[in-house]
Design an enzyme around this catalytic site. Sequence first.
Site, PDB file in Angstrom:
ATOM      1  N   ASN A   1      15.092 -53.581 -38.784  1.00 30.47           N
ATOM      2  CA  ASN A   1      15.444 -55.118 -39.018  1.00 30.47           C
ATOM      3  C   ASN A   1      16.874 -55.241 -38.983  1.00 30.47           C
ATOM      4  O   ASN A   1      17.616 -54.469 -39.456  1.00 30.47           O
ATOM      5  CB  ASN A   1      14.917 -55.566 -40.651  1.00 30.47           C
ATOM      6  CG  ASN A   1      15.526 -56.708 -40.876  1.00 30.47           C
ATOM      7  OD1 ASN A   1      14.905 -57.829 -40.267  1.00 30.47           O
ATOM      8  ND2 ASN A   1      16.424 -56.801 -41.729  1.00 30.47           N
ATOM      9  N   GLU A   2      17.077 -56.100 -38.149  1.00 32.03           N
ATOM     10  CA  GLU A   2      18.717 -56.533 -37.851  1.00 32.03           C
ATOM     11  C   GLU A   2      19.476 -55.429 -37.855  1.00 32.03           C
ATOM     12  O   GLU A   2      20.234 -55.298 -38.637  1.00 32.03           O
ATOM     13  CB  GLU A   2      19.186 -57.536 -39.049  1.00 32.03           C
ATOM     14  CG  GLU A   2      18.285 -58.803 -38.828  1.00 32.03           C
ATOM     15  CD  GLU A   2      18.796 -60.005 -40.120  1.00 32.03           C
ATOM     16  OE1 GLU A   2      19.685 -59.843 -41.009  1.00 32.03           O
ATOM     17  OE2 GLU A   2      18.581 -61.084 -40.064  1.00 32.03           O
TER      18      GLU A   2
ATOM     19  N   GLN B   1      11.819 -67.934 -46.387  1.00 30.58           N
ATOM     20  CA  GLN B   1      10.623 -66.790 -46.751  1.00 30.58           C
ATOM     21  C   GLN B   1       9.535 -67.628 -47.314  1.00 30.58           C
ATOM     22  O   GLN B   1       9.906 -68.847 -48.025  1.00 30.58           O
ATOM     23  CB  GLN B   1      11.030 -65.548 -47.386  1.00 30.58           C
ATOM     24  CG  GLN B   1      12.069 -64.868 -46.752  1.00 30.58           C
ATOM     25  CD  GLN B   1      12.326 -63.620 -47.371  1.00 30.58           C
ATOM     26  OE1 GLN B   1      11.719 -63.145 -47.991  1.00 30.58           O
ATOM     27  NE2 GLN B   1      13.417 -62.903 -46.998  1.00 30.58           N
TER      28      GLN B   1
ATOM     29  N   GLU C   1       9.674 -60.633 -48.623  1.00 30.75           N
ATOM     30  CA  GLU C   1      10.612 -59.710 -48.696  1.00 30.75           C
ATOM     31  C   GLU C   1      10.870 -59.425 -50.306  1.00 30.75           C
ATOM     32  O   GLU C   1      10.713 -59.945 -51.163  1.00 30.75           O
ATOM     33  CB  GLU C   1      12.041 -59.898 -48.123  1.00 30.75           C
ATOM     34  CG  GLU C   1      12.974 -58.846 -48.452  1.00 30.75           C
ATOM     35  CD  GLU C   1      14.183 -59.145 -47.545  1.00 30.75           C
ATOM     36  OE1 GLU C   1      14.318 -60.115 -46.971  1.00 30.75           O
ATOM     37  OE2 GLU C   1      15.259 -58.131 -47.593  1.00 30.75           O
TER      38      GLU C   1
ATOM     39  N   GLU D   1      12.323 -64.365 -38.204  1.00 30.47           N
ATOM     40  CA  GLU D   1      12.912 -64.888 -39.175  1.00 30.47           C
ATOM     41  C   GLU D   1      13.613 -66.067 -38.818  1.00 30.47           C
ATOM     42  O   GLU D   1      14.389 -66.032 -37.910  1.00 30.47           O
ATOM     43  CB  GLU D   1      14.201 -63.983 -40.075  1.00 30.47           C
ATOM     44  CG  GLU D   1      13.580 -62.908 -40.549  1.00 30.47           C
ATOM     45  CD  GLU D   1      14.721 -61.981 -41.499  1.00 30.47           C
ATOM     46  OE1 GLU D   1      15.706 -62.660 -41.753  1.00 30.47           O
ATOM     47  OE2 GLU D   1      14.558 -60.849 -41.736  1.00 30.47           O
TER      48      GLU D   1
ATOM     49  N   TYR E   1      18.550 -68.685 -37.862  1.00 22.35           N
ATOM     50  CA  TYR E   1      18.804 -69.622 -39.043  1.00 22.35           C
ATOM     51  C   TYR E   1      19.534 -70.719 -38.669  1.00 22.35           C
ATOM     52  O   TYR E   1      20.589 -70.604 -37.991  1.00 22.35           O
ATOM     53  CB  TYR E   1      19.201 -68.888 -40.327  1.00 22.35           C
ATOM     54  CG  TYR E   1      18.352 -67.860 -40.856  1.00 22.35           C
ATOM     55  CD1 TYR E   1      17.424 -68.190 -41.942  1.00 22.35           C
ATOM     56  CD2 TYR E   1      18.449 -66.505 -40.795  1.00 22.35           C
ATOM     57  CE1 TYR E   1      16.585 -67.288 -42.408  1.00 22.35           C
ATOM     58  CE2 TYR E   1      17.642 -65.570 -41.296  1.00 22.35           C
ATOM     59  CZ  TYR E   1      16.763 -65.884 -42.070  1.00 22.35           C
ATOM     60  OH  TYR E   1      15.743 -64.927 -42.878  1.00 22.35           O
TER      61      TYR E   1
HETATM   62  O1  AHR Z   1      15.757 -63.753 -45.264  1.00 22.10           O
HETATM   63  C1  AHR Z   1      17.008 -63.241 -45.971  1.00 22.10           C
HETATM   64  C2  AHR Z   1      17.920 -61.958 -45.079  1.00 22.10           C
HETATM   65  O2  AHR Z   1      18.072 -62.589 -43.964  1.00 22.10           O
HETATM   66  C3  AHR Z   1      16.953 -60.901 -44.553  1.00 22.10           C
HETATM   67  O3  AHR Z   1      16.616 -60.041 -45.329  1.00 22.10           O
HETATM   68  C4  AHR Z   1      17.746 -60.438 -43.365  1.00 22.10           C
HETATM   69  O4  AHR Z   1      16.920 -59.974 -42.250  1.00 22.10           O
HETATM   70  C5  AHR Z   1      18.314 -61.674 -42.992  1.00 22.10           C
HETATM   71  O5  AHR Z   1      19.746 -61.689 -42.715  1.00 22.10           O
END
Ligand code: AHR
Length: 499
Positions: free
Chosen positions: A175-176, A346, A25, A295, A244
């Site tokens: 995205n999200e 990432q 990103e 992600e 995450y």
């Molecule tokens: O990976 C960092 C951020 O985490 C990304 O931009 C977003 O999609 C997520 O919340």
Amino acid sequence: MNKLYIFTPDKLGTISPGIYGHFSEHLGGVIYDGIWVGEGSDVPNIRGFRAELVEKLKAINPPMLRWPGGCFAEIYDWRDGIGPREKRPVRINWWHNHDHRYEPNEVGTDEFIFFCRLIGAEPYIAANITSMTPLDIRDWIDYCNTPNGITTYAKLREENGNPEPFNVKYWGVGNETWGGGGNMTPEVYAHEYRKYATIMSNTDPTIKLIGSGANSIDYSWTKRFMEIFASSDKIMSYFSLHYYCGSSGHPTEFTVDEWYQLLSQAAGIEYCLRRHWNYICGFGMERHAKLAIDEWGAWHPEGSGPSKGYNLFEQQNTMRDAMIAALTLNIFNNNCDKVEIAAIAQLVNNLHTLFLASGHNLITTPTYHIFDMYKGHQGGEAIRTAVDKNEDITFKNPNNGRESHIPKLSFSASIKDSKLTLTIANLSHDTSEVLSLEPIGIKLADSAQIGILTHTDYHAHNTFEDPENVKAEYKTADISDGVVTVPAASIVAITVDIV
Ligand code: AHR
């Protein structure tokens, strides 16, 4: 001795190489000073891209790279990133409130595609549906995929040095969208999705669309979206999930309980993906929406990377992060009938990162070695595995003081080209595991290639000063007795011919 069974007649499906994907990103140091140093840099580069990173990335067979975000995607106008670089505008980056950085647009669509070709990865473009119209996205697809010389955008691409179409296959539709991507409800997004998907797939019917799915355990997002999507034309190939695991403690200085707590949170992805999958199947959408976990990874408090907080979200990466990667990839392999795409977040100078880079420095992290050790799984036929006893480790959850448990072993197996790849992670911080392999339905050769990632200290990590403190060791070993030892807090990958 504890047996590890490899039930070859029990095939779980093909492990899509896309499970081993990556994410880059325009955020902090991922692109600038991460993958990109610029053509004028004295850091060795290939048309601006960091040459050493390209070589090391190629070595782990990256199948797919997601770009340009993340949240950044939702304010990205692709037209800013094409044409002569010196004429490109500087814009406010999505993340500027956090790091006061602006977007120079030096890396745009043509550069991204060039980078993907260099490393051998399929490009995955996350399209902006929050602040661009369906027509804008139609034009982006046109710029990327229309054959040479036909449309105005195909001619513009040629003027920009790329006569041949990019044939970008994977397109994210936002995205999200529950958060930075428009703060939508699932119902609103479902209607938006149907609108964008209609235009996008009509522009190029060969592309594969990825719907923006839930945040972690928000199962109602999937249910409410699917309710509306199921009554549409069902134009979709994948539905995303972001997962995450976060630690409140320090990325490199953690207690034993914090080690287990984070591993346990990471292992929770299996329950989570299965519940989302149940909703997808519940609406009969399993042919239209395989999971894209685009992600995932560990998200630690900031400031532990070499830039000491200058690069937003940059964090160090220890044996604990490698263990999280190993057990997550085992889970994906074992659920390859549901998950076809995934991207660890990432690639460089960021969250669960494979590389740390700055100027002339570049190091690989322990997590990089997991991707190297596991690459034999890509495209393999997943096989069911089991052990006689998977000991439950007891620990005290540092978040709530409660007694908790986690299985000691994580494992997966696959077969490709008459070779078995078996990956085993031992989550115990202090006890090794001796396993006796029990292949059912095949005979294994006596000699195997063994890769091992281990260290005497499970806090171990690499730095610019000590770049090879943690690295995988590979050897050929005699396994005719079927016995394999997995030391405490380590990961073993076995590749062996089937005879
Ligand atoms: O990976 C960092 C951020 O985490 C990304 O931009 C977003 O999609 C997520 O919340």
